[in-house]
Structures are given as C-alpha cells and as structure tokens.
Scaffold this active site. Structure first.
Site, short mmCIF file in Angstrom:
data_model
loop_
_atom_site.label_atom_id
_atom_site.label_comp_id
_atom_site.label_asym_id
_atom_site.label_seq_id
_atom_site.Cartn_x
_atom_site.Cartn_y
_atom_site.Cartn_z
N VAL A 16 9.70 5.19 -16.86
CA VAL A 16 10.31 5.48 -15.55
C VAL A 16 11.83 5.56 -15.67
O VAL A 16 12.47 6.45 -15.10
CB VAL A 16 9.88 4.43 -14.49
CG1 VAL A 16 10.48 4.77 -13.13
CG2 VAL A 16 8.36 4.35 -14.38
N GLU A 131 10.45 2.16 -2.95
CA GLU A 131 9.46 3.21 -2.68
C GLU A 131 8.52 3.45 -3.88
O GLU A 131 7.33 3.69 -3.70
CB GLU A 131 10.20 4.53 -2.34
CG GLU A 131 9.32 5.68 -1.95
CD GLU A 131 8.48 5.39 -0.69
OE1 GLU A 131 9.07 5.23 0.38
OE2 GLU A 131 7.24 5.34 -0.82
N VAL A 134 4.76 1.58 -4.91
CA VAL A 134 3.41 1.91 -4.43
C VAL A 134 3.18 3.41 -4.53
O VAL A 134 3.94 4.21 -3.97
CB VAL A 134 3.21 1.46 -2.97
CG1 VAL A 134 1.81 1.83 -2.48
CG2 VAL A 134 3.44 -0.03 -2.82
N GLY A 136 3.55 5.63 -6.85
CA GLY A 136 4.49 6.46 -7.62
C GLY A 136 5.30 7.44 -6.79
O GLY A 136 6.14 7.04 -5.98
N ILE A 138 4.44 9.39 -4.38
CA ILE A 138 4.04 9.65 -2.98
C ILE A 138 4.90 8.80 -2.04
O ILE A 138 4.94 7.59 -2.17
CB ILE A 138 2.55 9.28 -2.75
CG1 ILE A 138 1.66 9.99 -3.75
CG2 ILE A 138 2.13 9.57 -1.32
CD1 ILE A 138 0.20 9.57 -3.69
N GLY A 189 -3.33 8.85 -22.59
CA GLY A 189 -2.13 8.12 -22.14
C GLY A 189 -2.17 7.69 -20.68
O GLY A 189 -1.18 7.21 -20.14
N LYS A 207 -0.45 -3.23 -4.94
CA LYS A 207 -0.02 -2.17 -4.03
C LYS A 207 -0.57 -2.41 -2.62
O LYS A 207 0.13 -2.17 -1.63
CB LYS A 207 -0.47 -0.81 -4.58
CG LYS A 207 0.25 -0.47 -5.90
CD LYS A 207 -0.42 0.68 -6.62
CE LYS A 207 0.29 1.01 -7.93
NZ LYS A 207 -0.49 1.88 -8.80
N GLY A 304 3.51 8.21 -13.51
CA GLY A 304 4.09 9.20 -14.42
C GLY A 304 5.60 9.19 -14.35
O GLY A 304 6.20 8.76 -13.37
N1 HSE Z 1 -1.19 2.10 -13.85
C1 HSE Z 1 -1.00 2.66 -12.56
C2 HSE Z 1 -2.05 3.70 -12.27
C3 HSE Z 1 0.33 3.30 -12.37
O1 HSE Z 1 -2.92 3.95 -13.09
O2 HSE Z 1 -2.04 4.25 -11.18
C4 HSE Z 1 1.43 2.30 -12.18
O3 HSE Z 1 1.18 1.50 -11.07
#
Ligand code: HSE
Length: 428
Positions: A16, A131, A134, A136, A138, A189, A207, A304
C-alpha cells in the site's frame, strides 16, 4: 504568491505504501489546481533502507528513525501503513500528540483500539482518517459519516474480504474444493502464505466492527463480532445451495435492532438473484439500508496496491483541504451512542443443516420431533440416499434463535440415528 507545500511522512513502503507513493506522484502535476497546495512526502520510514531505495526517486527521503519524523515540525501529516497493533499504535498516538494529522489503513488497530485513537485526535484537534481500512478502494467510511449522515442506518451487509470471495467463487464456478481454491489464491497473490486472518473471517470481522461503529454511531469492537470462516464449506454444500437457487458467500452483517446491535461474519446462503450473489472473484461490495436513502450499494476493489492507495490519497487530500481551510478535526469520532451488542445465541437466522442419518423408517420423524421440541420450525427437507444404510438430509429451518438450534444439535449428538452433522450454514 508562492504555492503552499504540505509535507507528509509515510510509515511503511510495502504494497500500500508503494501504491500511495505512485498515486501521489501521478497526481503531482494537478495537485495545486485540485487542492490549492502541493503534497510532498518528506520522509518515508522503512525497515530495510537498501531494499526501499529501489522503489523511490530520491533515497534521501528514506529513514528508519521514527524520531526524525515525529520531531520534525514541518511534517504535518503522518500516513501509517505498517499495519498491526504495535508499533503502529504508539506512532499514531505520538504523531497526534505532536500535532500531526494521521491517515491509516490499519483495520486491526481501529477495530480494537479505535476509541483511544479517536479520543486523542479530538483532544489535539487533529484529523484521523481511515477510509482505506474497510473495503480498500471502495468509499464507505466517508459516505456513512458524511453523505448518509441524514439517515438512521439500520443495516450494513456485505462482502468485505476479497480472498475468501475469490475462493468461494472458484469453488462455486469451477467445482474446486477449499484447499485447491486456497492454493490457487495463494499462487495468484490473493491469499497470504498464512491465510488465517482471511479464511477464518478475522479480517472481515475487523471491517464489520468499524462499519457497525460508523453506521450506528455506537462503538463496536472486533472482540464483539461473532466470527466464522469458510474453511468448513465443501463443494457438496455449494452443490446443494446451487440446486436450491442459492449462492454461498462470506458475509459481514451489522444490524441495528431494537434489542441491540448484531455484528457477525459467517458464510451465508443468499438467493442467486441477490445483488451480493453476483459479486465475484476478489471484488467487495457493501449494501447499506437507511431510513431515508433506503438501499445503497457500494462495489469495487476491496484490496490491492492502487485501489487501497486511492482511498489513502483521498484522505490525504481531504486533510490538505482542511488545513488550507483551517477546519481540521471537523469530523472525528461519531460514536455518540451506547448500544449493546447482542450475543450470537440471541440472534435469529434461518439455517441450512446437512446431516448424515440412518436410512430407515421413523428417522425423519425423530429428527423433526427434536427440532419441534426445541422451538425450531422446519421449512424444507431434502433427502438423498447414499451408499449402505446412510441417507444425507438437508433441513432448512425457519428463522430461529441460535440457542434453540444449538439445543437441537446437542440432542442429535446423543442419538445413534444421526451419524454426523456435516454443515450448518445460515440462510439470508
Ligand atoms: N486480505 C484482505 C482481503 C484485504 O482479502 O480482502 C486487506 O484487508
């Protein structure tokens, strides 16, 4: 007039952090027009200076000294992307106390220690934005706190873990078993080498804790969220579900009911026509119900490098605008109510129960009477004969409090006609 330059520090240059660096660089040409100021990453704290040097234009910004950042009065924003509880918590608290604004993607920390951090941000009049913690990329925290502030939110439900959604999609669409789909997720991955936090539902539960706190204006901690993962879901359950017109998803559910808040993460059968049933692969989606907006759904990439960085940079830009307008700390903690969180035993749900039983007269009647004696109403029963004298039955119950279901299951344990209860999955 010389243009204003707001200096920030990044803590961590992993996936990130690297994304944030790239997105800021990409935004650089239009930053002043967009915000009225430039954002400059003055320092990046990393563990391995040599490894990080390859990722940045100017390695002189790299440091492994926290002191260099927290004691630098020029740095106004700290972007914490290390993750985990410590040292992230200490860094965030120290940064706020030093008068810096903080952006983080750290769901583990907010879900368990959100109150102390928000209280500190309020005490020092600083922005603390999260933000990216939760779903990513969105936008969901800001919509709940701002755009939907005119609502009483009654429900937030969604797919908030991409790894498990990818695994369940592969199991459902390609007939894979859990282990095979997990291996594929790891090879691509999507899943980490230790996938526990994802597959056991812990990531989603963090989350849900944050979403419930923000949506219902009452603090719900990670520890309050009932959590079940997807490791016990089999292709047989998925086949049964499909035959019955359902899809199995790992859902995060937060409901504000008159008896308290329900906050839970577990696999769930949802009708294949439900909007969440069509959210596949590593995508996330959050469904919100409010008394004014009614239904709203947020959909996109929940993880991602660039999607998560998109949310982090949005927070950084918000802070820059607040600094320029002199209105920092405007929207802090919104948990001004105290609402109890319901115990899972008191939560009602419909259930899908798959079991192996003796295949002879009277067995179904016995099972039905155990359910009946424990206040569980059956809505549907399906039977398939297996080899020998074993039959596989699936019972779909009407909505029942979990404690009644548990009482029935305890009785089955002592009955020789019930060979095994292979699956218990909630039904939406
Ligand atoms: N590992 C999480 C997922 C992403 O698979 O959505 C990071 O919170």
């Amino acid at each position: 007039m010389s243009e204003r330059c707001i200096k920030a520090a990044l803590l961590g240059l992993g996936t990130v952090g690297t994304g944030v660096y790239k997105v800021l660089k990409n935004q650089e040409p239009e930053m002043v027009s967009k915000l009225g100021a430039k954002v400059q990453i003055k320092k990046i704290m990393v563990r391995n200076l040599e490894k990080a040097a390859a990722k940045v234009d100017d390695p002189s910004v790299l440091t492994n000294s926290w002191k260099e950042i927290v004691e630098d009065p020029e740095i106004e924003i700290v972007i914490e992307l290390i993750g985990g509880m410590e040292p992230a918590k200490t860094y965030i608290l120290e940064a706020l106390r030093a008068g810096k604004h903080v952006v983080t993607a750290n769901k583990d920390l907010i879900a368990s220690e959100g109150k102390v951090i928000m209280d500190t941000a309020a005490e020092y009049g600083r922005d603390f934005l999260h933000e990216a913690a939760v779903a990513g990329g969105i936008p969901i925290i800001r919509p709940l706190k701002q755009c939907l502030a005119g609502n009483h939110i009654t429900e937030v439900m969604g797919i908030v873990n991409g790894t498990t959604n990818f695994i369940l999609t592969k199991m459902s669409n390609e007939g894979m078993e859990f282990d095979e789909a997990l291996k594929l997720a790891q090879d691509l991955g999507y899943a980490e080498s230790d996938p526990t936090a994802d597959v056991e539902g812990l990531d989603a539960a963090r989350k849900v804790a944050i979403l419930a706190s923000v949506a219902f204006n009452a603090r719900v901690a990670f520890e309050d969220v009932y959590t079940e993962g997807i490791t016990k879901i089999t292709s047989t359950d998925i086949e049964f579900a499909k035959e019955m017109g359902w899809t199995i998803k790992l859902l995060g559910v937060a409901r504000n009911t008159p008896d308290g808040i329900e906050a839970r993460v577990h696999p769930m059968l949802i009708e294949s026509g439900h909007p969440l049933a069509t959210v596949n692969d590593s995508y996330n989606a959050v469904f919100v119900q409010g008394d004014a907006v009614q239904d709203a759904m947020f959909y996109g990439r929940g993880a991602g490098e660039l999607p998560t960085a998109s949310a982090v940079v949005g927070d950084i830009f918000d802070i820059v605008r607040n600094i320029l307008a002199g209105c920092c700390g405007r929207i802090g903690c919104t948990c001004y109510k105290q609402i109890p969180v319901k115990k899972i035993e008191d939560v009602s749900s419909k259930y899908f129960i798959r079991m192996q039983v003796e295949d002879r007269y009277g067995v179904l009647a016995n099972i039905a009477s155990v359910f009946g004696n424990n206040c569980v109403s059956m809505a549907q029963v399906i039977q398939r004969r297996k080899k020998g004298n074993i039959a596989e039955i699936v019972v779909i119950t009407d909505s029942v409090e979990e404690r009644h279901l548990k009482d029935s299951l305890a009785v089955f344990q002592g009955m020789s006609i019930v060979k095994q209860v292979s699956a218990i999955i909630r039904v939406a």
